[in-house]
Design a protein around this motif. Sequence first.
Motif, PDB file in Angstrom:
ATOM      1  N   SER A  27      -0.329  10.828  -5.444  1.00 32.29           N
ATOM      2  CA  SER A  27      -1.371   9.806  -5.499  1.00 32.29           C
ATOM      3  C   SER A  27      -2.710  10.392  -5.066  1.00 32.29           C
ATOM      4  O   SER A  27      -3.748  10.047  -5.612  1.00 32.29           O
ATOM      5  N   GLU A  28      -2.683  11.309  -4.105  1.00 31.35           N
ATOM      6  CA  GLU A  28      -3.938  11.911  -3.654  1.00 31.35           C
ATOM      7  C   GLU A  28      -4.572  12.736  -4.761  1.00 31.35           C
ATOM      8  O   GLU A  28      -5.791  12.804  -4.884  1.00 31.35           O
ATOM      9  N   ILE A  87      -8.013   3.474   0.689  1.00 34.47           N
ATOM     10  CA  ILE A  87      -7.273   2.359   1.282  1.00 34.47           C
ATOM     11  C   ILE A  87      -7.371   2.471   2.794  1.00 34.47           C
ATOM     12  O   ILE A  87      -7.035   3.503   3.378  1.00 34.47           O
ATOM     13  N   SER A  89       0.726   4.297  -2.665  1.00 26.63           N
ATOM     14  CA  SER A  89       0.371   5.673  -2.320  1.00 26.63           C
ATOM     15  C   SER A  89       1.543   6.639  -2.487  1.00 26.63           C
ATOM     16  O   SER A  89       1.387   7.831  -2.297  1.00 26.63           O
ATOM     17  N   ILE A 133       3.025  11.283  -1.578  1.00 24.10           N
ATOM     18  CA  ILE A 133       1.622  11.004  -1.283  1.00 24.10           C
ATOM     19  C   ILE A 133       0.738  12.008  -2.017  1.00 24.10           C
ATOM     20  O   ILE A 133      -0.342  11.682  -2.481  1.00 24.10           O
ATOM     21  N   ILE A 193      -6.368   8.703  -4.876  1.00 15.91           N
ATOM     22  CA  ILE A 193      -6.023   7.559  -4.033  1.00 15.91           C
ATOM     23  C   ILE A 193      -5.711   8.078  -2.629  1.00 15.91           C
ATOM     24  O   ILE A 193      -4.795   8.878  -2.447  1.00 15.91           O
ATOM     25  N   VAL A 194      -6.496   7.678  -1.652  1.00 14.39           N
ATOM     26  CA  VAL A 194      -6.277   8.161  -0.290  1.00 14.39           C
ATOM     27  C   VAL A 194      -6.092   6.973   0.634  1.00 14.39           C
ATOM     28  O   VAL A 194      -6.837   5.995   0.572  1.00 14.39           O
ATOM     29  N   ILE A 195      -5.078   7.045   1.478  1.00 13.61           N
ATOM     30  CA  ILE A 195      -4.807   5.954   2.408  1.00 13.61           C
ATOM     31  C   ILE A 195      -5.055   6.430   3.839  1.00 13.61           C
ATOM     32  O   ILE A 195      -4.671   7.539   4.203  1.00 13.61           O
ATOM     33  N   TYR A 248      -4.318   5.375   7.653  1.00 12.67           N
ATOM     34  CA  TYR A 248      -3.483   4.460   8.403  1.00 12.67           C
ATOM     35  C   TYR A 248      -4.159   4.019   9.685  1.00 12.67           C
ATOM     36  O   TYR A 248      -5.080   4.654  10.183  1.00 12.67           O
ATOM     37  N   MET A 296       0.823  -1.198   0.000  1.00 21.17           N
ATOM     38  CA  MET A 296       0.000   0.000   0.000  1.00 21.17           C
ATOM     39  C   MET A 296       0.868   1.264   0.000  1.00 21.17           C
ATOM     40  O   MET A 296       0.498   2.285  -0.555  1.00 21.17           O
ATOM     41  N   LYS A 297       2.017   1.168   0.658  1.00 22.94           N
ATOM     42  CA  LYS A 297       2.908   2.322   0.668  1.00 22.94           C
ATOM     43  C   LYS A 297       3.513   2.560  -0.710  1.00 22.94           C
ATOM     44  O   LYS A 297       3.753   3.706  -1.101  1.00 22.94           O
ATOM     45  N   TYR A 322      -3.077   2.639 -13.086  1.00 24.20           N
ATOM     46  CA  TYR A 322      -4.267   3.163 -12.419  1.00 24.20           C
ATOM     47  C   TYR A 322      -5.108   3.857 -13.468  1.00 24.20           C
ATOM     48  O   TYR A 322      -4.599   4.720 -14.204  1.00 24.20           O
TER      49      TYR A 322
END
Lengths: 398, 508
Positions: B79-80, B166, B52, B76, B84-86, B88, B48-49, B66
Amino acid sequence: MEKQNEKKGIGAEMLQGVKSNVRDYMMYIALVVIMIFFTWKTNGGFIQARNIANLINQAGYVAILAIGMTLILILVHIDLSVGYVAGFCGAVAAVLMTKYNINEWLAILIVLLLGLVIGLYQGTLVTRIGVPAFVTTLAGMFIFRGLLNLTLQETGTIIVPNEGFNALSNGFIPDFPGESKVHILTMIIGVVAVILMIFSQIKARRANQKYNFKVPSAPVFAMKLIFFSAIIMIIIWVLANYHGIPWTAVIIGVVLFAYNYMLNKTRLGRYIYGIGGNAQAAELSGINVKKVTLFAFCSMSVLAALAGVLYTSRLQSATPTAGLGFEMDAIASSYIGGVAVSGGIGRVTNTIIGTLVIMSLTNGMNLMGMDISYQYIVKGIIFIIAVAFDVRTRNARK
Amino acid sequence: MDDYILEMKNITKTFPGVKALDNVNFKVRRGEIHCLVGENGAGKSTLMKVLSGVHPYGTYSGDIVYNGEVQQFKTIADSEEKGIVIIYQELALIPELSLYENIYFGHEIMKGRSIDWNETIVRAKEVLKKVRLNIDPSMKVKELGVGNQQLVEIAKALSKKVKLLILDEPTAALNEDDSQNLLKLIRELKEEGVTCIMISHKLREITAIADTITVLRDGTTVCSMDCHEREITESEIIKHMVGREMNNIYPKREKREFGEVALELKNWTVEDPAKGREILHNVSINVRKGEIVGLQGLMGAGRTELALSIFGNPYKYKLLGGEIFVNGEKKHFHNPKEAIKNGVAYVTEDRKGNGLILIQDIRYNITIANLEALTDGLAINANEEIKVANEYKERINIKAPSIKQKVRNLSGGNQQKVQLAKWMFVKPKVLILDEPTRGIDVGAKYEIYTLMNQLVEQGMSIIMISSELPEVLGMSDRLYVMSEGKITGEFLAEEATEQKVMAMAVKS
């Protein structure tokens, strides 16, 4: 794995060793570079016996302060007051000896007790009341500077006439009677120190082998022993050809040995590292965090008092300016010696190397006749480089 | 045919000395809930890292495709920008700031050169409504419980126009109610077209919610299973995770003989001065020799506070009333040290926060609570210490090259074992385990359960606090249920069912 190691050969192993301990080695390398640089710049004046003895005497009070500071910094606290605590205690000692005609050894004892009281006061504020150490000791800086001025207000600078007292930072250990060009007792101490060092290293290596821990191969280990023995013997030889070992070195040695033993072998030492690593976990493991922290502040102030005695002895007088900037030298020594900025890691033996780095800089720049303003700037830069390097290498290892 | 929003192809990522990901392939369909499972250290978080941009383009090999394009995320922020947002496991909210400040932190709404706070508050309220939080956006984050904080994180993601969300173990710190609530929300987001990747250890949740399940093991993809083709069972997932069949999640104990009462608490009432209210009311519990007693309850029921107030009260709660008896003798512990001396030990739920000293090695961590036993005269006996540490390392199978390994570098399961070793070395009569298997993989869980059984067979008493109902039911001989600082129920293991226990846990 084992086989691979053997194949790599001695050179590769040493390189590997240097790489994995780059932080420690940098400190030694820096010290050697600084010494060579000043020797070159002063046409050999820096490395002369007279100057080396001088350097040790000058480093005395900083070394003592830095040892105490190492404990405080491992616990993730700070003590900014040490400079003026030292100055104040040194002044009190001078007043006791001159105005009240108290015996010098009794005066020293009284001053060390005074340090203990100061430590109890600051440590209680930090642990029981919960005032951050930074604030407590910043206030202490003001208070003890004021007290120092007050103590010397009537007299101004006090000249200390006591010979025994002044010998602490100017004198040398006695030698056996007789005519000899070299200082025999110094040589004997040096040889004994080397034998003890080799003996303890071999013992430690055997113990590690017994439990199958990784140890350096025999040739690398032998080279390490020879290297350190040679350094000790060179210094001893230089000193023995002059007046022998200075009393200051003996005092540093005793304090260093005691603190090193305490940190590495006793429960108290383990608790100090534990609290520095994770205070909450230490508390839940049944450790009395407040008591240990209070101890560290008491030890710091007692050592500050001792440093004050050494400084007064060095100048053979107590002055109102004593203590200015001592805390910076002490903190810089500890950090250059590898105390982690985030706490929990640090060794007093390495702190002494840090002290030597800082004091060699001071001493060398003085010999070169460099302006004091530039001296401050250079020391500040070296300090920040050391810490930046430390933080980088630690992060990389994560 | 299939419309993939994301395809990660042949991803390989190496750290010095370790291959964390080895040719991993991972495909996610548009609009699905995709669960990623695997033991700790299997490579889920690393994957995942990589996705992102935490591990930037160039530090791994392989392609991230993607929306049909190969991406090269360097940060990050890259990707944002693509949606795409993660989120944690450790929430990244700032407790002292308000909800609206947190939600738009890092992508503030600007009017000219200054922040448009009015617009911010209005929009924050909207996204909060989307996650069904009808609360004032000017509240501070610290005033919310963990469950609601998790929702605020999702609101924050929504405010960034998230397309692929994510979630890294989103329910690990949540109680049953909040977890259900969160899973419901994830389903709703799916309806609205948000694709979701969820990392989780809770297999029951996964089987309930997933459209596709991908299992990673040792940095490689083991399999990817479609949950709509056929039903996927928990045991099947476990089989793939550990690479072997696991029939018994909870090992059986041979001997179930209980002696006299080892620890008893009577009418224990405690106030938290920080909150200014009672957190425990009239709690009476006991545990006998050789018994495992479960302590079940929702987050905030007061279980950890109860354990800490017994264990020498290190956080200085105010004891308003009640008595402790150890082996029938009345005691009063002023600090953890006294509790330890009297044979009571507490293994914390937060092993990194207040359990272990991460920068120290296994040896020092194991012996720190009982150095008295290793001291002769002034000095610690280093040989004896090494012997002790090695014994425990062998006995409870701590996987590390040597006891000189730093605890920071161990996996969650092995860290937990180090904690257990530390408290076993204290040789307590009563061992309080707070969430002993939180965040650790199935294999290590089994080992810890087995160890618990061994300990009680040798006559120890265990109080086990756990949020996982099946675990409490599977391991306990008897269990108490707590709710809002009170004991609301007591069951023998045979009588307890999930329904009965939950009913008591939500009682007030």
